[in-house]
Design an enzyme around this catalytic site. Structure first.
Site, PDB file in Angstrom:
ATOM      1  N   GLY A  25       1.993   3.147   2.169  1.00 28.91           N
ATOM      2  CA  GLY A  25       2.983   3.175   3.259  1.00 28.91           C
ATOM      3  C   GLY A  25       4.275   2.484   2.839  1.00 28.91           C
ATOM      4  O   GLY A  25       5.372   3.006   3.043  1.00 28.91           O
ATOM      5  N   HIS A  26       4.131   1.313   2.228  1.00 21.91           N
ATOM      6  CA  HIS A  26       5.325   0.592   1.763  1.00 21.91           C
ATOM      7  C   HIS A  26       6.035   1.380   0.660  1.00 21.91           C
ATOM      8  O   HIS A  26       7.268   1.437   0.621  1.00 21.91           O
ATOM      9  CB  HIS A  26       4.938  -0.777   1.215  1.00 21.91           C
ATOM     10  CG  HIS A  26       4.292  -1.675   2.226  1.00 21.91           C
ATOM     11  ND1 HIS A  26       2.977  -2.081   2.129  1.00 21.91           N
ATOM     12  CD2 HIS A  26       4.770  -2.236   3.361  1.00 21.91           C
ATOM     13  CE1 HIS A  26       2.683  -2.869   3.148  1.00 21.91           C
ATOM     14  NE2 HIS A  26       3.746  -2.979   3.918  1.00 21.91           N
TER      15      HIS A  26
ATOM     16  N   SER B 257      -1.835  -3.695   5.557  1.00 25.76           N
ATOM     17  CA  SER B 257      -2.291  -4.773   4.684  1.00 25.76           C
ATOM     18  C   SER B 257      -3.521  -5.455   5.270  1.00 25.76           C
ATOM     19  O   SER B 257      -4.295  -6.071   4.557  1.00 25.76           O
ATOM     20  CB  SER B 257      -1.190  -5.813   4.519  1.00 25.76           C
ATOM     21  OG  SER B 257       0.034  -5.175   4.323  1.00 25.76           O
TER      22      SER B 257
ATOM     23  N   HIS C 136       0.881  -1.163   0.000  1.00 25.81           N
ATOM     24  CA  HIS C 136       0.000   0.000   0.000  1.00 25.81           C
ATOM     25  C   HIS C 136       0.927   1.223   0.000  1.00 25.81           C
ATOM     26  O   HIS C 136       2.164   1.067   0.038  1.00 25.81           O
ATOM     27  CB  HIS C 136      -0.943  -0.043   1.207  1.00 25.81           C
ATOM     28  CG  HIS C 136      -0.263  -0.219   2.539  1.00 25.81           C
ATOM     29  ND1 HIS C 136       0.627   0.704   3.052  1.00 25.81           N
ATOM     30  CD2 HIS C 136      -0.302  -1.222   3.440  1.00 25.81           C
ATOM     31  CE1 HIS C 136       1.064   0.301   4.216  1.00 25.81           C
ATOM     32  NE2 HIS C 136       0.535  -0.877   4.476  1.00 25.81           N
TER      33      HIS C 136
ATOM     34  N   GLN D 235       8.466  -2.484  16.853  1.00 21.45           N
ATOM     35  CA  GLN D 235       9.398  -3.203  15.972  1.00 21.45           C
ATOM     36  C   GLN D 235      10.639  -2.355  15.697  1.00 21.45           C
ATOM     37  O   GLN D 235      11.771  -2.836  15.765  1.00 21.45           O
ATOM     38  CB  GLN D 235       8.674  -3.540  14.670  1.00 21.45           C
ATOM     39  CG  GLN D 235       9.564  -4.044  13.556  1.00 21.45           C
ATOM     40  CD  GLN D 235       8.745  -4.546  12.380  1.00 21.45           C
ATOM     41  OE1 GLN D 235       8.189  -5.616  12.430  1.00 21.45           O
ATOM     42  NE2 GLN D 235       8.658  -3.762  11.318  1.00 21.45           N
TER      43      GLN D 235
HETATM   44  P1  AMP Z   1       4.768  -5.036   6.660  1.00 23.04           P
HETATM   45  O1  AMP Z   1       5.051  -5.644   5.340  1.00 23.04           O
HETATM   46  O2  AMP Z   1       3.383  -4.489   6.750  1.00 23.04           O
HETATM   47  O3  AMP Z   1       5.175  -5.880   7.819  1.00 23.04           O
HETATM   48  O4  AMP Z   1       5.646  -3.739   6.762  1.00 23.04           O
HETATM   49  C1  AMP Z   1       6.862  -3.548   6.105  1.00 23.04           C
HETATM   50  C2  AMP Z   1       7.373  -2.200   6.486  1.00 23.04           C
HETATM   51  O5  AMP Z   1       6.411  -1.215   6.091  1.00 23.04           O
HETATM   52  C3  AMP Z   1       7.569  -2.038   7.997  1.00 23.04           C
HETATM   53  O6  AMP Z   1       8.759  -1.297   8.227  1.00 23.04           O
HETATM   54  C4  AMP Z   1       6.346  -1.267   8.418  1.00 23.04           C
HETATM   55  O7  AMP Z   1       6.545  -0.484   9.576  1.00 23.04           O
HETATM   56  C5  AMP Z   1       6.133  -0.384   7.193  1.00 23.04           C
HETATM   57  N1  AMP Z   1       4.745   0.098   7.137  1.00 23.04           N
HETATM   58  C6  AMP Z   1       3.615  -0.651   7.211  1.00 23.04           C
HETATM   59  N2  AMP Z   1       2.533   0.148   7.171  1.00 23.04           N
HETATM   60  C7  AMP Z   1       2.990   1.420   7.083  1.00 23.04           C
HETATM   61  C8  AMP Z   1       2.353   2.697   7.019  1.00 23.04           C
HETATM   62  N3  AMP Z   1       1.031   2.838   7.042  1.00 23.04           N
HETATM   63  N4  AMP Z   1       3.143   3.800   6.932  1.00 23.04           N
HETATM   64  C9  AMP Z   1       4.506   3.684   6.903  1.00 23.04           C
HETATM   65  N5  AMP Z   1       5.154   2.499   6.960  1.00 23.04           N
HETATM   66  C10 AMP Z   1       4.412   1.386   7.044  1.00 23.04           C
END
Ligand code: AMP
Length: 279
Positions: free
Chosen positions: A33-34, A186, A31, A153
């Site tokens: 954020g990633h 996600s 999304h 984390q």
């Molecule tokens: P995930 O794949 O969701 O475990 O996250 C991978 C990376 O994306 C991690 O460093 C999360 O902190 C970051 N992340 C997930 N959601 C967001 C968001 N909404 N805004 C910024 N970073 C995010």
């Protein structure tokens, strides 16, 4: 863009890769954020450096088999997103290429990971530390980008890097939100329309409580606002020291109000920072 499916293929591609090598560890299902993390990685790497994105739903950080099974895995669209974000290399290992069946070494952080998400999810941060250290070693990255959304984390990874002298710079990135304030995740796609419409109350509850003046008031206010919804259930709601993540009873140090809330089976997290407000 290169794609590597095994550690040895990854190492081969990265052998002579231009530095700095900047890693974005993810579990996919991208999304915005990633994508913001990938853009930050590109800024740090510069036009000539190497941006690596790992896409790996890490089985050893899940405490519930149902959550692991339900985790979305849209690999084709994730790879397309990496490509259009200018990523140089996507690492997409299968679980059995990351872990030996008889593996017996785990990285364990024993202080910061005890409370909050760690209390409710035993073994979660051991799984996170173990996979992140493996990804650092496999890529030999110079820097790695993490979202502040998962603030525990981020704190645990920083502690691991400090305590084990890991030569990787940890770069934090701000949380990206939907227009109504819900932190992008996600897991949001697993909410029913009714749950999705209700979920922004988490952020509103935290922000309203953060303006209050005592820890007891802050916790009571945020708890009441979230519990006012019949759709949600609080997993934890805590006010902790911003650095040690231990519970605080006064606001004489920067702290963080953090919560995890269940909507049905879907667990959402969010937090707000609370600056030091009294001596
Ligand atoms: P995930 O794949 O969701 O475990 O996250 C991978 C990376 O994306 C991690 O460093 C999360 O902190 C970051 N992340 C997930 N959601 C967001 C968001 N909404 N805004 C910024 N970073 C995010």
């Amino acid at each position: 863009m290169h794609i590597a499916e095994t550690g040895s293929a990854l190492r081969e591609i990265l052998k002579n890769a231009p530095r700095p090598v900047v890693l974005v560890p993810t579990m996919g299902a991208f999304h915005p954020g990633h994508l913001s993390l990938m853009r930050r990685a590109r800024e740090i790497a510069g036009p000539d450096g190497t941006v690596v994105v790992s896409i790996f739903v890490n089985p050893i950080q899940f405490d519930r088999a149902s959550d692991l099974a339900a985790y979305p895995r849209p690999m084709a669209s994730d790879l397309a997103a990496c490509e259009s974000a200018g990523v140089d290399l996507a690492f997409t290992p299968a679980a059995d290429s990351m872990y030996f069946a008889d593996r017996s070494v785990t990285v364990s952080e024993t202080l910061l990971s005890r409370g909050l998400c760690g209390a409710a999810r035993p073994g979660h941060f051991d799984g996170v530390c173990t996979v992140v250290l493996k990804l650092f070693l496999l890529t030999g990255c110079d820097a790695s980008v993490f979202g502040e959304k998962d603030f525990q984390q981020l704190a645990v990874i920083r502690r691991m890097v400090r305590d084990l002298d890991v030569p990787v710079e940890i770069i934090p990135c701000p949380t990206i939100r939907e227009a109504d304030g819900l932190a992008m995740s996600s897991r949001n796609s697993r909410l029913t329309p009714e749950q999705r419409a209700d979920a922004p109350r988490i952020r509103r509850a935290l922000l309203a409580a953060a303006g209050l003046t005592s820890p007891a008031e802050i916790i009571a206010s945020a708890t009441a606002s979230i519990e006012a919804s019949p759709l949600s259930r609080i997993d934890y709601l805590s006010l902790v020291d911003a650095e040690t993540l231990q519970p605080v009873t006064s606001l004489d140090r920067p702290s963080v109000l953090a919560t995890a809330v269940f909507y049905g089976e879907v667990r959402l997290i969010d937090h707000v920072s609370i600056p030091k407000t009294s001596a």
